[in-house]
Design a protein around this motif. Structure first.
Motif, short mmCIF file in Angstrom:
data_model
loop_
_atom_site.label_atom_id
_atom_site.label_comp_id
_atom_site.label_asym_id
_atom_site.label_seq_id
_atom_site.Cartn_x
_atom_site.Cartn_y
_atom_site.Cartn_z
N UNK A 195 -35.33 76.96 127.90
CA UNK A 195 -35.41 77.92 126.81
C UNK A 195 -36.31 77.49 125.67
N UNK A 196 -36.93 76.28 125.76
CA UNK A 196 -37.74 75.80 124.62
C UNK A 196 -39.09 76.51 124.49
N UNK A 197 -39.55 77.07 125.58
CA UNK A 197 -40.80 77.84 125.64
C UNK A 197 -42.04 77.01 125.29
N UNK A 198 -42.03 75.78 125.69
CA UNK A 198 -43.22 74.93 125.55
C UNK A 198 -44.08 75.02 126.79
N UNK A 199 -45.44 75.25 126.58
CA UNK A 199 -46.40 75.28 127.68
C UNK A 199 -46.94 73.86 127.81
N UNK A 200 -46.29 73.06 128.67
CA UNK A 200 -46.60 71.65 128.67
C UNK A 200 -46.62 71.01 130.05
N UNK A 201 -46.69 71.82 131.11
CA UNK A 201 -46.67 71.22 132.45
C UNK A 201 -47.62 72.02 133.36
N UNK A 202 -48.22 71.29 134.32
CA UNK A 202 -49.07 71.95 135.30
C UNK A 202 -48.20 72.44 136.45
N UNK A 203 -48.81 73.20 137.33
CA UNK A 203 -48.07 73.78 138.46
C UNK A 203 -47.57 72.70 139.42
N UNK A 204 -48.32 71.60 139.53
CA UNK A 204 -47.91 70.52 140.46
C UNK A 204 -46.77 69.67 139.93
N UNK A 205 -46.76 69.48 138.62
CA UNK A 205 -45.73 68.61 138.03
C UNK A 205 -44.43 69.35 137.72
N UNK A 206 -44.46 70.66 137.65
CA UNK A 206 -43.26 71.42 137.22
C UNK A 206 -42.06 71.21 138.15
N UNK A 207 -42.21 71.21 139.53
CA UNK A 207 -41.01 71.01 140.36
C UNK A 207 -40.37 69.63 140.20
N UNK A 208 -41.16 68.67 139.72
CA UNK A 208 -40.64 67.31 139.58
C UNK A 208 -39.90 67.10 138.28
N UNK A 209 -40.03 68.00 137.33
CA UNK A 209 -39.45 67.81 136.01
C UNK A 209 -38.14 68.60 135.89
N UNK A 210 -37.14 67.97 135.27
CA UNK A 210 -35.85 68.62 135.02
C UNK A 210 -35.66 68.90 133.54
N UNK A 211 -36.62 68.39 132.74
CA UNK A 211 -36.54 68.62 131.31
C UNK A 211 -37.97 68.80 130.78
N UNK A 212 -38.07 69.32 129.57
CA UNK A 212 -39.39 69.56 128.96
C UNK A 212 -40.01 68.23 128.60
N UNK A 213 -41.23 67.95 129.05
CA UNK A 213 -41.85 66.66 128.72
C UNK A 213 -42.24 66.56 127.25
N UNK A 214 -42.19 67.65 126.49
CA UNK A 214 -42.62 67.59 125.10
C UNK A 214 -41.41 67.38 124.17
N UNK A 215 -40.31 68.18 124.41
CA UNK A 215 -39.14 68.08 123.52
C UNK A 215 -37.91 67.50 124.22
N UNK A 216 -38.04 67.23 125.51
CA UNK A 216 -36.99 66.58 126.30
C UNK A 216 -35.73 67.45 126.46
N UNK A 217 -35.86 68.74 126.23
CA UNK A 217 -34.69 69.61 126.43
C UNK A 217 -34.57 69.94 127.91
N UNK A 218 -33.28 70.23 128.33
CA UNK A 218 -33.01 70.48 129.75
C UNK A 218 -33.65 71.80 130.14
N UNK A 219 -34.35 71.75 131.29
CA UNK A 219 -35.03 72.95 131.80
C UNK A 219 -34.04 73.86 132.45
N UNK A 220 -33.92 75.06 131.98
CA UNK A 220 -33.07 76.06 132.60
C UNK A 220 -33.89 77.01 133.46
N UNK A 221 -35.16 77.11 133.21
CA UNK A 221 -36.05 77.98 134.00
C UNK A 221 -37.50 77.73 133.59
N UNK A 222 -38.38 78.34 134.36
CA UNK A 222 -39.83 78.18 134.06
C UNK A 222 -40.58 79.48 134.39
N UNK A 223 -41.65 79.68 133.70
CA UNK A 223 -42.50 80.86 133.92
C UNK A 223 -43.97 80.42 134.01
N UNK A 224 -44.62 80.93 135.06
CA UNK A 224 -46.04 80.57 135.22
C UNK A 224 -46.90 81.50 134.30
#
Length: 228
Positions: A195-224
């Motif tokens: 829900x943090x809405x930070x644009x901070x990951x590429x398409x390749x790295x997104x499946x590997x991340x469980x949290x936002x790499x910028x604010x470290x909040x837990x990822x609940x979903x993602x939008x390309x």
């Protein structure tokens, strides 16, 4: 006279001399009358031969003198006539030559006037060309100054363009750095985390991340996200 001389010579048994004809150039008034001739013959009959010869010589001298005067008069008249004809011929030739010279003078005067007019036209044309050359020279100097100003402004524009390009490159680099993936830092970010809405990951790295790499909040979903 000839009769008297012939009579005298016949009386004295002497040859008669040849006398000139009395018909040549003499009139009847130039000789003595018949009475005078008879008296002269009678006188010569009693005169000696020397006196008769002297009389005949005087008569021949008078005759020759008269002939000479008439010849001189005729020659003078002929010479005057020839001189008059010669003067008339020379006068006609002189008038002809004078007329020709006057015509030549008129033609020369007209030619001189034409040449003077041509010279004035050439001078006017030369002055116009000089004015045009001066105008072209001033225009060339003005264009040279403008060219120098354009070169200076072009150099300034190039410098400003270089500065602007450098600035744009810096801005682009800054944008690229901002848009770089925060996990791999090699590819551009194209996935928006919720829900943090930070644009901070590429398409390749997104499946590997469980949290936002910028604010470290837990990822609940993602939008390309598609950047245009």
């Amino acid at each position: 006279m000839a009769v008297q001389a012939q009579f005298c010579y016949e009386n004295m048994s002497l040859p008669l001399p040849i006398l000139p004809s009395l018909e040549i150039g003499f009139s009847l008034q130039e000789f003595p009358s018949q009475q005078n001739a008879q008296s002269l013959v009678s006188m010569m009959g009693y005169q000696p031969l020397d006196a008769q010869l002297e009389i005949q010589r005087q008569e021949l001298d008078c005759f020759l003198q008269l002939r000479n005067e008439r010849l001189r008069y005729a020659l003078r008249e002929q010479r005057n006539e020839q001189l008059g004809n010669l003067l008339k011929t020379l006068e006609s030739k002189a008038m002809y030559l004078l007329t020709r010279k006057e015509e030549d003078l008129v033609r020369a005067t007209n030619k001189r006037m034409e040449l003077e007019a041509c010279l004035r036209e050439v001078e006017m044309e030369c002055e116009s060309w000089q004015r045009l050359a001066q105008a072209n020279e001033s225009t060339a100097m003005d264009l040279s100054k403008r060219l120098e100003q354009a070169k200076d402004s072009s150099a300034e524009d190039e410098e400003s363009a270089e500065d602007e390009e450098s600035c744009n490159k810096d801005q682009q680099q800054e944008r690229d750095d901002k848009m770089a993936c925060k996990h791999c830092s090699s590819r551009s970010s194209c996935v928006l985390f919720l829900p943090c809405r930070h644009l901070c990951s590429c398409k390749s790295c997104e499946p590997l991340l469980v949290s936002c790499p910028f604010c470290k909040s837990v990822k609940e979903g993602s939008i390309k996200v598609f950047l245009v």
